[in-house]
Design a protein around this motif. Structure first.
Motif: not given
Length: 121
Positions: A6, A22, A36, A80, A93, A95
């Motif tokens: 990511e 990602c 995500w 995203l 965050y 993925c």
């Protein structure tokens, strides 16, 4: 074993935007639903958005209308786009596939290192 990398996180002010990327080393990437997830301090990891192999998307209520998930199967990459960011979006965050990839030897879920998103008020 699948690897997930990511990138794109950072520090932004309320109302700002970020685009996360990602890359997945999955030869079956184009067939998988990708997603995500995010984890804020003290909270469990939660699903933010997913996109099916056919391009159908779904979002958590908290991000609907602000976040957009997309994918590039040729690049084995999922994105995203995050707009109108709020302090409550602050999290790491990640993925993954949905359901997540796992190691068949020990059945542990495979996660990447994640990317930190911090939204200042």
């Amino acid at each position: 074993q699948v690897q997930l990398v990511e990138s794109g996180g950072g520090l932004v002010q309320t109302g700002g935007s970020l685009r996360l990327s990602c890359a997945a080393s999955d030869r079956f990437f184009s067939s998988n639903t990708m997603a995500w997830y995010r984890q804020a301090p003290g909270n469990q990891r939660e699903l933010v958005a997913h996109i099916t192999s056919g391009g159908i998307t779904n979002y958590a209520d908290s991000v609907k209308g602000r976040f957009t998930i997309s994918r590039d199967n040729a690049r084995k990459t999922v994105y995203l786009q995050m707009n109108s960011l709020k302090p409550e979006d602050t999290a790491v965050y990640y993925c993954n596939a949905n359901p997540p990839y796992y190691n068949p030897d020990d059945r542990n879920v495979i996660w990447g290192q994640g990317t930190q998103v911090t939204v200042s008020s």
